[in-house]
Design an enzyme around this catalytic site. Structure first.
Site, PDB file in Angstrom:
ATOM      1  N   LYS A   1     177.857 123.085  20.552  1.00 50.26           N
ATOM      2  CA  LYS A   1     177.245 124.380  20.882  1.00 50.26           C
ATOM      3  C   LYS A   1     175.822 124.214  21.400  1.00 50.26           C
ATOM      4  CE  LYS A   1     180.536 127.260  18.583  1.00 50.26           C
ATOM      5  NZ  LYS A   1     180.916 128.126  17.463  1.00 50.26           N
TER       6      LYS A   1
ATOM      7  N   ARG B   1     185.516 122.985  12.580  1.00 48.16           N
ATOM      8  CA  ARG B   1     186.263 123.157  13.836  1.00 48.16           C
ATOM      9  C   ARG B   1     185.546 122.335  14.902  1.00 48.16           C
ATOM     10  NH1 ARG B   1     185.739 126.319  18.318  1.00 48.16           N
ATOM     11  NH2 ARG B   1     187.643 127.050  19.319  1.00 48.16           N
TER      12      ARG B   1
HETATM   13  N1  PMM Z   1     183.677 128.992  18.014  1.00 46.66           N
HETATM   14  C1  PMM Z   1     184.307 129.158  19.192  1.00 46.66           C
HETATM   15  C2  PMM Z   1     185.626 129.608  19.256  1.00 46.66           C
HETATM   16  N2  PMM Z   1     186.309 129.892  18.128  1.00 46.66           N
HETATM   17  N3  PMM Z   1     186.399 130.009  15.795  1.00 46.66           N
HETATM   18  C3  PMM Z   1     185.807 129.891  14.609  1.00 46.66           C
HETATM   19  N4  PMM Z   1     186.486 130.191  13.483  1.00 46.66           N
HETATM   20  N5  PMM Z   1     184.512 129.451  14.475  1.00 46.66           N
HETATM   21  C4  PMM Z   1     183.762 129.147  15.563  1.00 46.66           C
HETATM   22  O1  PMM Z   1     182.583 128.781  15.387  1.00 46.66           O
HETATM   23  C5  PMM Z   1     184.356 129.287  16.858  1.00 46.66           C
HETATM   24  C6  PMM Z   1     185.701 129.728  16.924  1.00 46.66           C
HETATM   25  C7  PMM Z   1     183.562 128.861  20.456  1.00 46.66           C
HETATM   26  O2  PMM Z   1     183.549 127.505  20.719  1.00 46.66           O
HETATM   27  P1  PMM Z   1     184.424 126.833  21.906  1.00 46.66           P
HETATM   28  O3  PMM Z   1     184.111 127.654  23.150  1.00 46.66           O
HETATM   29  O4  PMM Z   1     183.920 125.447  21.994  1.00 46.66           O
HETATM   30  O5  PMM Z   1     185.848 126.916  21.521  1.00 46.66           O
END
Ligand code: PMM
Length: 280
Positions: free
Chosen positions: A217, A257
Site C-alpha cells: 500500500k 492479506r
Molecule cells: N485491501 C484491498 C482490497 N481488499 N480486503 C481486506 N479485508 N483488507 C484490506 O486491507 C483490503 C481488502 C486493497 O488492496 P489491493 O488493491 O492490493 O487488493
C-alpha cells in the site's frame, strides 16, 4: 515487563488474487482464467491458507464496474480453485457477487465496506453460513480519501467497526462467523495507517479475529520514497509489507492479506519458532 504474547493458533495467510484488467491486462478471457487459477494454486503451494479473489479494483480513485462484469471475472476462478480444495474468500461489496461466489465454492465473504455498501449482504452471510470479513470503510474508492478525517483514528475506527459488528449480529449473523479489519489505506492518510498498525492489539482484544491488509500500500511507498520520487512503486514494497505483517502477528492478528505469500510464509515460520521457544 509485559509477558510475551503466546499465539493460540498459526496466523492465516490470505493470498491476493485480483482479477481486474490492471492486474491481468493482456490476452483474452481464457488466458486470464488460466493465469489467475495458476497464480492462485501457486500461492496455495507457497503457504497461503486462503485465496482472496476480487473482480473490482478498490484502489483509491478507482471507478466501479457493474455487478455482471464483476461476477463474470470471478465466478469461474472461484470454482476452479474450490475444486482444487483451495479455501477461497470473495473480495466484494456486492451481495449478488458474494452469493454467486459462494455458490461456486467460496467460504468467506471479504467485504471491504463491512456491510455498508449493500444492505442485502447480511442476508447472504446469514443464509449461506459463510464467514464475513467486516472491514472499516467510509465510502467507495472514487472519493474515499476525502473521508480521511479523524480526531482519534484508533477510537473512531474501533467504534465504527463495532457498529458494523453489532448490525451484522442484529441481522442474525453468528458472532463466530465475523472477522474484523481496520481497513489500512481506506479513507486513511499515512499517519492513520501507522496509528492503526501500532494499536492493532486493541482490535484483537474485542474478541473477533482480526485481519490486517497492508500489502504494497502507498503509505509504505511514501515512507520509502527514494531516487527523488514521491513514492516507491508497489513492486518494491514486499519487504516493507513483511515488516508490517510480522508486527501484526505480534499484535495477535488472526491473519494477513498479502501479495507475497512465499516471504510471508517464511516470516510466519520464523515468528512461530520464536514464539514456540517460549513454551515451557
Ligand atoms: N485491501 C484491498 C482490497 N481488499 N480486503 C481486506 N479485508 N483488507 C484490506 O486491507 C483490503 C481488502 C486493497 O488492496 P489491493 O488493491 O492490493 O487488493
Amino acid at each position: 515487563m509485559n509477558s510475551p504474547h503466546l499465539p493460540t493458533s498459526r496466523p492465516q495467510i490470505m493470498g491476493i488474487l485480483n482479477v481486474t484488467p490492471d492486474s491481468f491486462s493482456d490476452g483474452g478471457r481464457y488466458l486470464d482464467f488460466d493465469a489467475a487459477v495458476a497464480h492462485g494454486l501457486s500461492m496455495r503451494d507457497e503457504g497461503a491458507d486462503i485465496i482472496d479473489v476480487g473482480g473490482e479494483s478498490t484502489r483509491p480513485g478507482a471507478s466501479r464496474v457493474d455487478a455482471a462484469t464483476e461476477s463474470s471475472r470471478v465466478v469461474d476462478i472461484v470454482q476452479a480453485l474450490s475444486e482444487n480444495d483451495v479455501p477461497v474468500s470473495i473480495d466484494t461489496t456486492r451481495s449478488e457477487v458474494a452469493a454467486a461466489a459462494i455458490e461456486a465454492g467460496a467460504t468467506i465473504i471479504n467485504d471491504v465496506s463491512g456491510g455498508l455498501a449493500d444492505p442485502q449482504m447480511s442476508s447472504v452471510a446469514r443464509e449461506s453460513g459463510a464467514r464475513w470479513v467486516l472491514m472499516h470503510w467510509r465510502g467507495h474508492s472514487k472519493d474515499m480519501q476525502k473521508l480521511a478525517t479523524y480526531e482519534d483514528v484508533v477510537a473512531e475506527v474501533h467504534a465504527e467497526l463495532m457498529e458494523r459488528v453489532a448490525e451484522a449480529e442484529a441481522a442474525g449473523v453468528a458472532r463466530e462467523k465475523l472477522i474484523i479489519d481496520p481497513g489500512i489505506g481506506f479513507a486513511k492518510l499515512p499517519e492513520h495507517n501507522w496509528a492503526l498498525s501500532a494499536h492493532l492489539s486493541s482490535f484483537v482484544t474485542e474478541g473477533y479475529p482480526v485481519l490486517f491488509g497492508s500489502s504494497r500500500k502507498s503509505y509504505l511507498g511514501k515512507l520509502l520514497a527514494d531516487g527523488g520520487n514521491e513514492q516507491r512503486p508497489a513492486s518494491g514494497l514486499n519487504d516493507a509489507t513483511l515488516a508490517t505483517s510480522v508486527l501484526a502477528f505480534e499484535a495477535g492478528a488472526w491473519g494477513v492479506r498479502v501479495h507475497d505469500v512465499r516471504g510471508t510464509a517464511d516470516a510466519r515460520e520464523v515468528w512461530m519458532a520464536t514464539k514456540n521457544s517460549l513454551r515451557g
